[in-house]
Design an enzyme around this catalytic site. Structure first.
Site, PDB file in Angstrom:
ATOM      1  CB  CYS A 166       5.261 -43.866 -16.300  1.00  0.00           C
ATOM      2  SG  CYS A 166       4.514 -45.449 -15.869  1.00  0.00           S
ATOM      3  CG  ASP A 223       5.100 -44.153  -7.647  1.00  0.00           C
ATOM      4  OD1 ASP A 223       4.478 -45.228  -7.762  1.00  0.00           O
ATOM      5  OD2 ASP A 223       5.676 -43.593  -8.593  1.00  0.00           O
ATOM      6  CG  HIS A 255       3.265 -43.823 -10.989  1.00  0.00           C
ATOM      7  ND1 HIS A 255       4.632 -43.988 -10.972  1.00  0.00           N
ATOM      8  CD2 HIS A 255       2.862 -44.146 -12.236  1.00  0.00           C
ATOM      9  CE1 HIS A 255       5.032 -44.380 -12.167  1.00  0.00           C
ATOM     10  NE2 HIS A 255       3.971 -44.486 -12.961  1.00  0.00           N
TER      11      HIS A 255
END
Length: 287
Positions: A166, A223, A255
């Site tokens: 991330c 995502d 995600h």
């Protein structure tokens, strides 16, 4: 590391602050509870694992380090946190690397800006801490972690890799353009494009043509925060630069599909990505 000098890219924003986080968080960050039943727990059997202090230009930075219990000169992998800091999940990833024979180091890269482990609101984490962290500070702190690995004698920085998730996935791309010693990186769903700010002046797309090490990008087709068109732009830029970086896009993955402690976890994609990471590091001289 006494006497370790500040890195050349140190900025005034780095030295004006004291260290807010003196030690690493215990357990998981409050913002990610409840913790999923699928959470992976890696034990410390035959490992040396725990908190260390890394000297930086403006004070000692806490970090988590895991390595095999016996031996020295291990390949080094930097593990770059998500927005939740170096909490239990990131520590567990370090132990997974140590079980594979690596020296894994996860520096607490928000240590000057705030303790995100105690915050319960993700928007607060982003606005009050993450957005205030200068990229120059992060790159310098990662350099300091590499210097610690070398000076401690525990790691062989000729076999240096980096991975991140991330927020940390974005940092992987930036670090691959920053450190010529790096052999390879693996970026898990890190943002590729964005508006420049004084603290974050460049994004991966801006440095794609100047990578000093190949990066494997692991991304999810579902995502919502990373448009696939930015992935395609990144691919095109990398291809025109003639590098060997690659992408894998997982069709049904959102995600944070590697984050086994969250509902976003997708076991098949996470396990495949972990296997590809190991192969990538072996292929590029890290393992």
């Amino acid at each position: 590391m006494a006497g370790h000098n500040p890195m050349p890219n140190s900025s005034p924003a780095m030295t004006r602050r004291g260290f807010v986080t003196a030690t690493l968080a215990a357990g998981f960050a409050l913002a990610v509870r409840p913790i999923s039943a699928a959470t992976i727990a890696t034990d410390e059997a035959e490992l040396t694992a725990g908190e260390i202090r890394i000297s930086t230009g403006d004070g000692p930075m806490p970090a988590y380090r895991a390595k095999p219990q016996s031996g020295a000169g291990f390949p080094v992998v930097l593990v770059v946190q998500e927005i939740f800091g170096v909490h239990e999940h990131i520590k567990d990833v370090c132990r997974r690397f140590a079980k594979l024979g690596y020296l894994a180091i996860a520096p607490e890269l928000f240590t000057r800006q705030g303790d995100v482990s105690k915050m319960t609101d993700i928007d607060e984490i982003r606005s009050k801490v993450v957005s205030q962290v200068p990229d120059a500070q992060v790159l310098s702190d990662l350099d300091a972690a590499v210097a610690w690995a070398k000076e401690s004698g525990e790691g062989n920085i000729e076999r240096l890799g980096i991975t991140g998730f991330c927020w940390g996935g974005r940092i992987v791309w930036l670090y691959a353009a920053h450190n010529p010693q790096l052999k390879a990186g693996v970026a898990w769903y890190g943002r590729l494009a964005g508006n420049p700010t004084p603290l974050q002046p460049k994004h991966p797309l801006d440095v794609a043509s100047s990578l000093k090490a190949p990066v494997l990008g692991l991304y999810g087709a579902e995502d919502k925060g990373i448009p696939l068109d930015t992935v395609e732009q990144m691919k095109a830029t990398l291809q025109s630069a003639g590098g060997t970086s690659q992408f894998v896009i997982y069709p049904n993955a959102p995600h944070a599909f590697h984050a086994d402690y969250r509902p976003s976890y997708r076991k098949e994609a996470a396990e495949d990505g972990w296997k590809r990471l190991q192969d990538w590091f072996k292929k590029n001289g890290v393992a």
